[in-house]
Design an enzyme around this catalytic site. Structure first.
Site, mmCIF file in Angstrom:
data_model
loop_
_atom_site.group_PDB
_atom_site.id
_atom_site.type_symbol
_atom_site.label_atom_id
_atom_site.label_comp_id
_atom_site.label_asym_id
_atom_site.label_seq_id
_atom_site.Cartn_x
_atom_site.Cartn_y
_atom_site.Cartn_z
ATOM 1 N N ASP A 1 -6.347 -0.303 48.147
ATOM 2 C CA ASP A 1 -5.464 -1.345 47.580
ATOM 3 C C ASP A 1 -4.208 -1.618 48.382
ATOM 4 O OD1 ASP A 1 -4.769 1.299 46.705
ATOM 5 O OD2 ASP A 1 -3.476 0.434 45.165
ATOM 6 N N GLU B 1 -4.743 2.882 44.073
ATOM 7 C CA GLU B 1 -3.953 4.097 44.292
ATOM 8 C C GLU B 1 -2.493 3.838 43.960
ATOM 9 O OE1 GLU B 1 -1.346 6.928 45.635
ATOM 10 O OE2 GLU B 1 -1.357 4.964 46.549
ATOM 11 N N GLU B 2 -2.002 2.654 44.331
ATOM 12 C CA GLU B 2 -0.561 2.372 44.200
ATOM 13 C C GLU B 2 -0.031 2.557 42.783
ATOM 14 O OE1 GLU B 2 1.759 2.055 46.328
ATOM 15 O OE2 GLU B 2 0.588 1.958 48.162
ATOM 16 N N HIS C 1 5.888 0.951 52.623
ATOM 17 C CA HIS C 1 6.388 0.069 51.544
ATOM 18 C C HIS C 1 7.521 -0.826 52.028
ATOM 19 C CE1 HIS C 1 4.509 2.147 47.789
ATOM 20 N NE2 HIS C 1 3.749 2.277 48.859
ATOM 21 N N ARG D 1 0.420 21.377 53.551
ATOM 22 C CA ARG D 1 0.935 22.644 53.017
ATOM 23 C C ARG D 1 0.060 23.095 51.854
ATOM 24 N NH1 ARG D 1 4.536 23.085 48.871
ATOM 25 N NH2 ARG D 1 5.982 24.308 50.136
#
Ligand code: ZN
Ligand code: ZN
Length: 386
Positions: A73, A130-131, A358, A170
Site C-alpha cells: 500500500d 500496512e499503513e 513519509h 535486534r
C-alpha cells in the site's frame, strides 16, 4: 539473467510508484503481482484479507515452510518529487517505499523459482493496508495461518536513515506498538467571570495532560521504551466562557505488550481520578492500532547470519536501537517465529541529507532492490537447506 532482473525490478518498482493504491484498494497492484507470479509457475491465491496475495513455491520433499512478506500500500499524500515516474494519482503516493518492497519480493520469487537451491515451501506474502496497521490482521482473520501454515516468517523495510546496503535488526522489540486515545471530559460551562458556577473541564484537562507525563517517567522502567503524547485538544468554550466539553487526543508507543497494557491501565486510572476530584464526567477511549513488532531470537540469528553473508559482517548491525515507529509485521510475529529487519536505503552517510520516509519527496532507492532480493534468496537457502 541477474542483470536483467535488476532492470526488471526497477521497472516494476517505478510502475508501482506511478500507480499507487492505498489500504485495501491495492487491486491493480495485487493483480500485477499475482499475474507475474502465476507466470513463474507459483501457486497463487488472491483476495486474502481483501486484497492480499499469497504465492507458494514448493521444491523437493521438505516439510518446512517459510514466509516472506512485502507490503503493497501507498499513503494519502500529494507527491512533490517531480520525477518522470511520479504518482499519477492525486493525493496518493508511495512515500514509505512499499513499491520497492513489492518489487524486491517479486525479484526474490524470480530468483528462487528459477534457481531453486532449497528444499521445502516458500510462501510469498503481499499484504494490503500496512499503513493503517490493518492488513496483516485482515489476512490472519481470513485464515492465513490455517490455509497457509508457516514455521517462520521474515520481512524487511527500507530505511533512509541508515546507509545503503546495510542491515539493522535486534532481538525483541524492534518497532513499537501504537495505541490511540480520546479523553472526553464533560464539565459545566459558565461565564468566564463566574468560574465558581462552572465545572471547568479545561483545568481538569490541563491536570490530566501533566499527570499523563508521569506514566513514562514514574511507572515505566527506565530500561524500557515508551511514549505518551497528547497531540490534540478541542473545546467548546469561547474567550469569555468556560467550556462544557474538552477532548484530548493522543498516541502512545511501547516495545512490549506488558508496557502497552501498563500505559492503558495507568492512563485510565489517572483520568478517572482527576475527573472525579474535579466533579467532571469522563469518557475514556483507548484503541490498539499496531501491535509491537517483537523479533524472535532464533529468527534474528538466522537473518543476521544470512545478512552478513550477503552484505559483509561490517554492514550488519544485529543489535540496533529499537525504533518507536510502528509496523504491521508485528501481527505475523505473534503467530510464528521470525525476524523483521531494516535495509539501509540512505544515499548519503549523513542521516539528515537523506529524504525521510513519509516525506512527499520520498523515492525508494532502486540500488537496494537486488540486495533485498538476494537476501531473501539466501535466507530461504539457509532456512530450507537441501
Ligand atoms: Zn512502510
Ligand atoms: Zn509507512
Amino acid at each position: 539473467m541477474k542483470k536483467d532482473l535488476k532492470k526488471q525490478m526497477k521497472e516494476w518498482r517505478r510502475h508501482f510508484h506511478q500507480n499507487p493504491e492505498t489500504a485495501f484498494e491495492e487491486v491493480k497492484t495485487a493483480a500485477f503481482v499475482a499475474d507475474y507470479l502465476r507466470g513463474l509457475g507459483l501457486d497463487v491465491h488472491t483476495g486474502i484479507g481483501k486484497t492480499g496475495v499469497v504465492a507458494n513455491l514448493k521444491v523437493g520433499d521438505g516439510e518446512r515452510v517459510v514466509g516472506l512478506r512485502a507490503d503493497m500500500d501507498a499513503i494519502n499524500m500529494q507527491e512533490t518529487t517531480g520525477l518522470p515516474y511520479a504518482s499519477t494519482v492525486p493525493n496518493k503516493m508511495h512515500a514509505c517505499g512499499h513499491d520497492g518492497h513489492t518489487a524486491t519480493l517479486m525479484g526474490a520469487a524470480t530468483l528462487l523459482a528459477e534457481e531453486k537451491g532449497f528444499n521445502g515451501t516458500v510462501r510469498f506474502l503481499f499484504q494490503p493496508a500496512e499503513e493503517p496497521g490493518k492488513g496483516a490482521q485482515a489476512m490472519v482473520d481470513d485464515g492465513l495461518f490455517e490455509r497457509f501454515p508457516m514455521d517462520e516468517i521474515y520481512g524487511i523495510h527500507n530505511a533512509s536513515e541508515i546507509p545503503e546496503g546495510t542491515f539493522h535488526t535486534r532481538v525483541g522489540g524492534i518497532m513499537a506498538s501504537e495505541d490511540n486515545f480520546t479523553i472526553r471530559i464533560k464539565g459545566r460551562g459558565s461565564h468566564a467571570s463566574a468560574p465558581h458556577l462552572s465545572i471547568d473541564p479545561l483545568v481538569t484537562a490541563a491536570e490530566i495532560i501533566m499527570a499523563l507525563q508521569t506514566i513514562v517517567s514514574r511507572n515505566v522502567s527506565p530500561i524500557d521504551q515508551a511514549v505518551v503524547s497528547c497531540t490534540e485538544l478541542y473545546m467548546d468554550g469561547v474567550h469569555n466562557a468556560i467550556p462544557s466539553n474538552v477532548e484530548i487526543l493522543g498516541d502512545t508507543r511501547s516495545n512490549k505488550e506488558e508496557i502497552q497494557a501498563l500505559i492503558e491501565q495507568r492512563m485510565q486510572a489517572i483520568c478517572e481520578n482527576i475527573c472525579s476530584a474535579n466533579n467532571a464526567d469522563l469518557d475514556f477511549l483507548y484503541t490498539h492500532e499496531f501491535a509491537p513488532t517483537i523479533n524472535w531470537a532464533e529468527g534474528v540469528e538466522k537473518a543476521v547470519a544470512v545478512a552478513k553473508k550477503v552484505v559483509g559482517e561490517e554492514n550488519v548491525n544485529s543489535n540496533c536501537d529499537p525504533w518507536m515507529g510502528s509496523e504491521d509485521f508485528g501481527i505475523f510475529l505473534k503467530h510464528v517465529p521470525g525476524c523483521f529487519l531494516f535495509l539501509g536505503a540512505g544515499k548519503s552517510e549523513e542521516r539528515s541529507e537523506n529524504t525521510p520516509l513519509h516525506n512527499s519527496k520520498y523515492d525508494f532507492n532502486d540500488d537496494i532492490l537486488m540486495t533485498g532480493a538476494t537476501f531473501f534468496r539466501e535466507l530461504i537457502r539457509h532456512t530450507l537447506p537441501q
